[in-house]
Design an enzyme around this catalytic site. Structure first.
Site, mmCIF file in Angstrom:
data_model
loop_
_atom_site.group_PDB
_atom_site.id
_atom_site.type_symbol
_atom_site.label_atom_id
_atom_site.label_comp_id
_atom_site.label_asym_id
_atom_site.label_seq_id
_atom_site.Cartn_x
_atom_site.Cartn_y
_atom_site.Cartn_z
ATOM 1 N N SER A 135 0.836 -1.196 0.000
ATOM 2 C CA SER A 135 0.000 0.000 0.000
ATOM 3 C C SER A 135 0.880 1.258 0.000
ATOM 4 C CB SER A 135 -0.965 -0.047 1.188
ATOM 5 O OG SER A 135 -2.009 0.881 1.027
ATOM 6 N N HIS A 171 -4.671 -1.788 -3.991
ATOM 7 C CA HIS A 171 -6.036 -2.200 -3.593
ATOM 8 C C HIS A 171 -7.027 -1.960 -4.745
ATOM 9 C CE1 HIS A 171 -4.075 -2.395 0.224
ATOM 10 N NE2 HIS A 171 -4.015 -1.097 0.385
#
Length: 248
Positions: A135, A171
């Site tokens: 991330s 994501h």
């Protein structure tokens, strides 16, 4: 023996739950991949950088607990309220792999710059320490990406380290704002050609070249998002190689 060339593993993957409580995680196969790329041998050294969540203590607990009893020798670098190691450069250069956790990529890069981490991490990268993360720990190596650093509505971030000359989307399949914003940012020129990952997928860069995509589960993918001469946006699916867990 370090990696044969500078290597980054930028991901939307990492740990999985052992289902024995909220802080009980186990390392996914991406860590074995990083050890393999680092040519680390039987006892890989891995250091965790957690500044994207302000060195949250529970994250260190999860990290060390996940690697307890495995072949990995785990450590961490904290910068709040002060560095927990006397010589940051020496500690990081002594690692086989460095893993950067998720959170706020804007805060992560700002704190790193205050402490001179970009220069040190770049030296590690060039020396063959395999850099990786999830991330925010994926976006940081690129030019930028879509981030929730500024609130729940995603916004562009274009002040990352920029060693990898692409945008980065994380994501991609699990957060509905991600795909349309990455398409808009590439389409309007805010970001260049960008590499994006579904949850469970990672990107392996050798130098600044995307060497392959990898996954820890079936049915997910990576994507290249690019802009045509007419301003249209094209998304090309990149099929990942499925990683398998190795005995700890």
């Amino acid at each position: 023996m370090p990696a044969s060339e500078p290597t980054i593993v930028a991901t939307s993957m990492g740990f999985s739950s052992r289902r024995r409580g909220p802080w009980d995680a186990q390392p996914g196969p991406v860590f074995d991949l990083m050890a393999e790329l680092a040519q680390a041998g039987d006892a890989p050294k891995i250091c965790y950088l957690n500044q994207a969540v302000g060195d949250q203590p529970t994250s260190f607990t999860v990290f060390h607990g996940a690697f307890a009893g495995t072949r990995f020798r785990a450590s961490h670098l904290a910068l709040f309220p002060m560095p927990n190691v006397e010589d940051i450069r020496a500690h990081l250069l002594a690692q086989d792999a460095i893993w950067v956790g998720g959170g706020s990529v804007a805060n992560l890069c700002a704190v790193w710059r205050v402490h001179g981490l970009p220069d040190i991490l770049h030296e590690c990268w060039q020396a063959g320490v395999v850099l990786g993360g999830v991330s925010a720990g994926s976006i940081c190596w690129h030019l930028g990406g879509a981030t929730d650093s500024y609130g729940p509505t995603l916004r562009p971030f274009t002040d990352a380290l920029g060693w990898l000359p692409y945008g980065n989307g994380v994501h991609y399949d699990s957060e509905e704002q991600r795909r349309p914003l990455m398409h808009r940012l590439v389409g309007d020129g805010t970001l260049p050609t960008s590499h994006c990952t579904d949850d469970g997928v990672g990107l392996v860069y050798r130098g600044t070249r995307l060497a392959e995509a990898v996954a820890d589960r079936e049915g997910v993918a990576a994507y290249e998002v690019s802009r045509g001469e007419d301003g249209s946006v094209r998304e090309t699916r990149i099929e990942p190689r499925l990683l398998t867990a190795q005995p700890s």
